[in-house]
Design an enzyme around this catalytic site. Structure first.
Site, short mmCIF file in Angstrom:
data_model
loop_
_atom_site.label_atom_id
_atom_site.label_comp_id
_atom_site.label_asym_id
_atom_site.label_seq_id
_atom_site.Cartn_x
_atom_site.Cartn_y
_atom_site.Cartn_z
CE LYS A 1 -5.01 -1.59 -7.92
NZ LYS A 1 -3.98 -2.09 -7.04
CE LYS B 1 -9.39 -0.85 0.41
NZ LYS B 1 -8.26 -1.58 -0.14
CE LYS C 1 -3.59 6.39 -5.97
NZ LYS C 1 -2.54 6.35 -6.85
P1 TYM Z 1 -0.78 0.00 0.11
O1 TYM Z 1 0.16 1.12 -0.08
O2 TYM Z 1 -1.89 -0.16 -0.84
O3 TYM Z 1 -1.37 0.03 1.58
C1 TYM Z 1 -0.52 0.20 2.68
C2 TYM Z 1 -1.15 -0.39 3.93
O4 TYM Z 1 -2.38 0.31 4.23
C3 TYM Z 1 -3.41 -0.64 4.45
N1 TYM Z 1 -4.70 -0.02 4.08
C4 TYM Z 1 -5.78 -0.02 4.85
N2 TYM Z 1 -6.00 -0.53 6.08
C5 TYM Z 1 -7.23 -0.35 6.61
N3 TYM Z 1 -8.24 0.30 5.99
C6 TYM Z 1 -8.06 0.83 4.76
N4 TYM Z 1 -9.05 1.49 4.18
C7 TYM Z 1 -6.79 0.68 4.14
N5 TYM Z 1 -6.27 1.06 2.94
C8 TYM Z 1 -4.99 0.61 2.92
C9 TYM Z 1 -3.04 -1.81 3.56
O5 TYM Z 1 -3.69 -2.99 3.98
C10 TYM Z 1 -1.55 -1.86 3.76
O6 TYM Z 1 -1.21 -2.57 4.93
N6 TYM Z 1 0.54 -4.56 -1.04
C11 TYM Z 1 0.83 -3.63 0.06
C12 TYM Z 1 2.24 -3.09 -0.01
C13 TYM Z 1 3.30 -4.13 0.15
C14 TYM Z 1 3.57 -4.90 1.32
C15 TYM Z 1 4.68 -5.71 1.01
C16 TYM Z 1 2.96 -4.95 2.58
C17 TYM Z 1 4.22 -4.50 -0.79
N7 TYM Z 1 5.05 -5.45 -0.25
C18 TYM Z 1 5.21 -6.60 1.95
C19 TYM Z 1 3.49 -5.85 3.50
C20 TYM Z 1 4.60 -6.65 3.19
C21 TYM Z 1 -0.24 -2.52 0.06
O7 TYM Z 1 -1.38 -2.77 0.09
O8 TYM Z 1 0.17 -1.28 0.06
#
Ligand code: TYM
Length: 322
Positions: free
Chosen positions: A113, A192, A195
């Site tokens: 980022k 990957k 967004k």
């Molecule tokens: P976020 O909202 O960015 O993503 C949510 C989940 O989607 C998965 N993900 C993917 N998996 C496979 N292929 C992709 N292209 C892909 N894009 C997104 C992410 O790995 C995630 O599991 N930091 C976390 C949010 C969070 C969280 C937590 C998760 C905050 N606190 C505590 C677990 C436990 C996140 O990436 O959100």
């Protein structure tokens, strides 16, 4: 210690994408049958990127409606909004004081980022500690996520270990649950799905938009008659996640044999995506038209989450000596 599963998704857009869905969210529904499960709308995390007034609230509401549309139920899952339990910020501070700054600066998500954005807020730097606090506040032992979150879970384990070493055993060592097959879902350009790369297909975009995005999936330039390699094709890779075993082997054969153009393969992919998403989209519309019902479910979830959170915070303060 008995297992507790915890995960969260950021309400950082109007709709989650199929990377979120396949990589993590679809899995939550299966896990709720096997383990006590807590699933969170991590709105504090989303605040690192959402900056328009009112947007966070509406994105949070649509994410909660998504969880329910996917089949999470208030009886099997504690479904709640992160900001309803502000103790998570207090724990973030206690944990931050145990964690070396250098490790945070080396976090891949932060570095990515920082490279892309001119202005990086400090929330982005603290993102992994807030995530560790999410997990440790509830003493979760298993965390289902996509592969991109592996480093964050490793940091959670590290901060848990450091805290326990300094103040006595308080937290578990949570383990990531990452599915090899769905850990990294590719986007329209093969990177990957994300967004921030603008290469995603949103679960609740209109059928027309989804169709036009599927048509934009990048392929090689082989002609209809040529034999094609299913293993390196983005269309086939997504097809794997939505089609039945029979459909997959049939399409694989057509790829290898030749005679099938990418245009036809894309329409077949669009068909199976819509087949799976249609019932979810219907339920989503149902919940979106009942905001009060969704809000009540989140409030009830927060009440349950608060009981666990306050118990942990009491232990944490006693351990530190505050
Ligand atoms: P976020 O909202 O960015 O993503 C949510 C989940 O989607 C998965 N993900 C993917 N998996 C496979 N292929 C992709 N292209 C892909 N894009 C997104 C992410 O790995 C995630 O599991 N930091 C976390 C949010 C969070 C969280 C937590 C998760 C905050 N606190 C505590 C677990 C436990 C996140 O990436 O959100």
């Amino acid at each position: 210690m008995s297992d507790l599963v915890f995960s969260g998704v950021q309400p950082s857009a109007a709709s989650v994408h199929i990377g979120n869905y396949l990589g993590a969210m679809k899995w939550f529904v299966k896990l709720q049958e096997q383990f006590p499960l807590m699933v969170c709308v991590v709105d504090f995390h989303a605040l690192t990127s959402v900056d328009k007034r009112g947007e966070l609230r509406s994105f949070s509401q649509s994410l909660a409606a998504t969880y329910l549309a996917l089949g999470l139920t208030k009886d099997s899952t504690i479904l709640f909004r992160q900001s309803d339990i502000p103790e998570v910020c207090e724990l973030t501070w206690y944990l931050a004081c145990q964690f070396p700054l250098g490790l945070l600066e080396r976090a891949t998500a932060f570095k990515d980022k920082r490279e892309k954005q001119e202005q990086v807020n400090s929330g982005l730097l603290f993102y992994p500690i807030l995530m560790a606090a999410d997990i440790l506040l509830y003493k979760a032992t298993k965390v289902p996520v996509g592969a991109d979150q592996k480093q964050h879970i490793e940091m959670t384990r590290e901060v848990s270990e450091k805290f326990n070493y300094r103040f006595g055993t308080t937290f578990p060592q949570p383990e990531p649950l990452i599915d090899k097959k769905t850990g990294i879902i590719p986007g329209l350009d093969g990177r990957k799905m994300s967004k921030s790369y603008d290469n995603f297909i949103g679960l609740f975009e209109t059928e027309k938009v989804i169709e036009s995005k599927v048509k934009k999936i990048v392929t090689d330039s082989k002609g209809v008659d040529e034999s094609k390699d299913p293993e390196t094709c983005n269309v086939f890779s997504l097809y794997n996640h939505f089609a039945t075993e029979d459909e997959i082997s049939e399409l694989r054969e057509s790829y290898l044999k030749g005679g099938l153009g990418y245009g036809t393969a894309k329409m077949e992919l669009f068909r199976v995506i819509m087949r799976e998403l249609s019932p979810i989209r219907e339920k989503y519309t149902y919940y979106m038209s009942r905001p009060r019902e969704v809000e009540t479910i989140l409030e009830q979830g927060a009440e349950k989450a608060r009981i666990i959170a306050l118990k942990t915070m009491k232990e944490v303060k006693e351990a530190i000596g505050i």
